[in-house]
Design an enzyme around this catalytic site. Structure first.
Site, PDB file in Angstrom:
ATOM      1  N   ASP A 109       4.262   9.061  -3.770  1.00  0.00           N
ATOM      2  CA  ASP A 109       3.568   8.495  -4.927  1.00  0.00           C
ATOM      3  C   ASP A 109       2.059   8.486  -4.703  1.00  0.00           C
ATOM      4  O   ASP A 109       1.300   8.108  -5.606  1.00  0.00           O
ATOM      5  CB  ASP A 109       4.086   7.095  -5.246  1.00  0.00           C
ATOM      6  CG  ASP A 109       3.956   6.134  -4.066  1.00  0.00           C
ATOM      7  OD1 ASP A 109       3.412   6.543  -3.013  1.00  0.00           O
ATOM      8  OD2 ASP A 109       4.390   4.975  -4.190  1.00  0.00           O
ATOM      9  N   SER A 110       1.607   8.938  -3.540  1.00  0.00           N
ATOM     10  CA  SER A 110       0.177   9.134  -3.320  1.00  0.00           C
ATOM     11  C   SER A 110      -0.379  10.219  -4.236  1.00  0.00           C
ATOM     12  O   SER A 110      -1.597  10.404  -4.311  1.00  0.00           O
ATOM     13  CB  SER A 110      -0.090   9.508  -1.854  1.00  0.00           C
ATOM     14  OG  SER A 110       0.748  10.580  -1.445  1.00  0.00           O
ATOM     15  N   ASP A 148       9.598  10.366  -3.249  1.00  0.00           N
ATOM     16  CA  ASP A 148       9.234   8.943  -3.234  1.00  0.00           C
ATOM     17  C   ASP A 148       9.713   8.267  -4.514  1.00  0.00           C
ATOM     18  O   ASP A 148       9.554   8.825  -5.614  1.00  0.00           O
ATOM     19  CB  ASP A 148       7.718   8.815  -3.109  1.00  0.00           C
ATOM     20  CG  ASP A 148       7.300   7.665  -2.214  1.00  0.00           C
ATOM     21  OD1 ASP A 148       8.156   6.812  -1.906  1.00  0.00           O
ATOM     22  OD2 ASP A 148       6.120   7.628  -1.810  1.00  0.00           O
ATOM     23  N   LYS A 178      12.665   8.030  -0.597  1.00  0.00           N
ATOM     24  CA  LYS A 178      11.985   7.017   0.213  1.00  0.00           C
ATOM     25  C   LYS A 178      11.634   5.844  -0.678  1.00  0.00           C
ATOM     26  O   LYS A 178      11.187   6.030  -1.821  1.00  0.00           O
ATOM     27  CB  LYS A 178      10.712   7.591   0.853  1.00  0.00           C
ATOM     28  CG  LYS A 178       9.979   6.584   1.747  1.00  0.00           C
ATOM     29  CD  LYS A 178       8.725   7.165   2.330  1.00  0.00           C
ATOM     30  CE  LYS A 178       7.584   7.207   1.332  1.00  0.00           C
ATOM     31  NZ  LYS A 178       7.114   5.840   0.958  1.00  0.00           N
ATOM     32  N   GLU A 180       9.954   1.596  -0.540  1.00  0.00           N
ATOM     33  CA  GLU A 180       9.210   0.624   0.257  1.00  0.00           C
ATOM     34  C   GLU A 180       9.900  -0.733   0.249  1.00  0.00           C
ATOM     35  O   GLU A 180      10.604  -1.082  -0.697  1.00  0.00           O
ATOM     36  CB  GLU A 180       7.782   0.484  -0.297  1.00  0.00           C
ATOM     37  CG  GLU A 180       6.979   1.767  -0.248  1.00  0.00           C
ATOM     38  CD  GLU A 180       5.581   1.617  -0.819  1.00  0.00           C
ATOM     39  OE1 GLU A 180       4.839   2.624  -0.876  1.00  0.00           O
ATOM     40  OE2 GLU A 180       5.220   0.468  -1.203  1.00  0.00           O
ATOM     41  N   GLU A 247       3.812   2.105   8.578  1.00  0.00           N
ATOM     42  CA  GLU A 247       2.431   2.419   8.220  1.00  0.00           C
ATOM     43  C   GLU A 247       1.476   1.292   8.582  1.00  0.00           C
ATOM     44  O   GLU A 247       1.741   0.106   8.307  1.00  0.00           O
ATOM     45  CB  GLU A 247       2.327   2.706   6.716  1.00  0.00           C
ATOM     46  CG  GLU A 247       0.904   3.043   6.261  1.00  0.00           C
ATOM     47  CD  GLU A 247       0.830   3.496   4.819  1.00  0.00           C
ATOM     48  OE1 GLU A 247      -0.297   3.743   4.337  1.00  0.00           O
ATOM     49  OE2 GLU A 247       1.884   3.599   4.169  1.00  0.00           O
TER      50      GLU A 247
END
Length: 418
Positions: A109-110, A148, A178, A180, A247
């Site tokens: 999502d970056s 993501d 992925k 979070e 991270e």
């Protein structure tokens, strides 16, 4: 000679010719194997050659890169071989990353900040993630692909998480997702894993929670926070996560957590003690300079190279130094004259307008004569070809040029006279 060959079998005439020929050759094969070649009649050799053409085997071997799967990642982890992961968001980037031999490609999502210009990752939608996943999947054929899950696509409940994860796998052609979050996301990880979708966890600095964390800050700097981070990792592992991204945490914390897990850890700003590393494509190549974290190493400054190339292009176009003859297409003289009779009088657009009559004449010849065009654009003025003699009784010794020229229709451009 006949003693080496058996009598021909009686085959039904109703069978196709090819079938009868094949059966005949099969009946002769046991005898022919032990029969000298000289004793085999020529017609039998011809029949065998026609029925069983010789096979040609190539001696050139092609090296096919093995597709990276979950099992391949586990194998490398058990062998203590560091894993590599890089983000990619389009076909071109994915192709480059894949050719470099990177183990995993993350469509993160970056892409919000580096591709779409968002201030952070939270505005990224499922449609945007799926769109970029499709492009990456078309470019990467070897690496393990991870999509993501954007903010809001899995926090509401397990049902939404499973539905969106399946969409990334089915529509985006990814091989894992992925998401979070720590222990609170363990039920979601378990539900998605139970649906048959491999899940990679993400703990420490979770960019989707940037507002709750008060910014992009290093995590687990206190004893209590470090212990909670270990509990989060263990919960995700027990829920079925196949790997965990850590991270922006102190290196000793990430190293200790890695030693306590049975699944690989992928570090980003977590030191060298993790099972592997991940970096953002635009960060490591110097393509994105709005925000460069401390843990990023720029392996190239592609942004400066692109800037120089674009500046040079603008200058060459403005000065009419591009395109040159090497970048343009030619046309036969007679075809151009037939299509546009008066086009010969127009100076070539590949060079500035000529100030003198001689230069105008050379420009005109550059249009009509392909070989001379390259000479004119290269800076020289070609000599016009000599007139062609016409030996026709009752006509002039030299036929005048009949095409359009600067002197007007019916005027010989070589002499300016009719």
């Amino acid at each position: 000679m006949k003693r080496f060959l058996p009598s021909s079998p009686k085959l039904p005439s109703c069978l196709p010719k090819s079938t009868r020929l094949r059966k005949l050759v099969n009946s002769l094969e046991p005898v022919l194997k032990c029969t000298p070649a000289a004793a085999v009649p020529l017609h039998a050799q011809a029949r065998m050659s026609a029925a069983r053409p010789a096979r040609c085997y190539s001696t050139v071997t092609q090296t096919v890169e093995k597709k990276v799967t979950v099992l391949e990642l586990v194998k490398k982890y058990k062998e203590k071989t560091p894993l590599t992961m890089v983000t990619a968001y389009d076909y071109t980037g994915a192709t480059l990353v894949d050719k470099a031999g990177i183990d995993m490609i993350l469509v993160g999502d970056s892409l919000g900040p580096v591709m779409l210009g968002y201030g952070n990752t939270t505005p990224v939608t499922m449609d945007e993630i799926v769109h970029h996943c499709k492009a990456v999947a078309r470019g990467a054929k070897r690496a393990f692909l991870v999509g993501d899950m954007p903010f809001g696509s899995y926090e509401v409940g397990s049902a939404d998480a499973v539905r969106n994860a399946m969409r990334i796998i089915k529509e985006g052609n990814m091989e894992a997702v992925k998401l979070e979050g720590g222990a609170r996301m363990a039920p979601v990880v378990a539900a998605v894993s139970a649906a048959g979708v491999p899940v990679i966890g993400h703990i420490g600095l979770t960019p989707q929670s940037v507002h709750a964390l008060g910014g992009h800050r290093v995590q687990a700097k206190t004893a209590a926070a470090a212990q909670q981070l270990l509990r989060d990792a263990l919960e995700l592992q027990n829920a079925g996560a196949v790997a965990i991204v850590i991270e922006a945490v102190p290196e000793p914390v990430a190293t200790h957590i890695t030693s306590q897990l049975r699944v690989p850890t992928i570090g980003i700003g977590a030191g060298a003690g993790t099972s592997g590393q991940v970096l953002v494509y635009h960060d490591m190549l110097g393509l994105y300079s709005d925000f460069v974290p401390k843990f990023v190493k720029q392996y190239a400054n592609v942004s400066a190279t692109i800037h120089d190339a674009l500046t040079q292009y603008k200058q060459e176009v403005t000065e009419r130094r591009f395109p040159t003859a090497a970048h343009t297409y030619a046309m036969k003289r007679e075809e151009l004259a037939a299509a546009f009779p008066h086009a010969a009088a127009v100076p070539s657009a590949a060079a500035p307008a000529p100030p003198t009559q001689s230069a105008t004449r050379s420009s005109w010849w550059s249009v009509l004569d392909g070989p001379h065009a390259r000479t004119v654009r290269g800076g020289g003025i070609p000599t016009p070809p000599p007139p062609r003699p016409v030996y026709t009784k009752g006509r002039a010794a030299h036929a005048p040029y009949r095409g359009a020229a600067p002197g007007g229709p019916g005027v010989d451009p070589r002499s300016g006279t009719a």
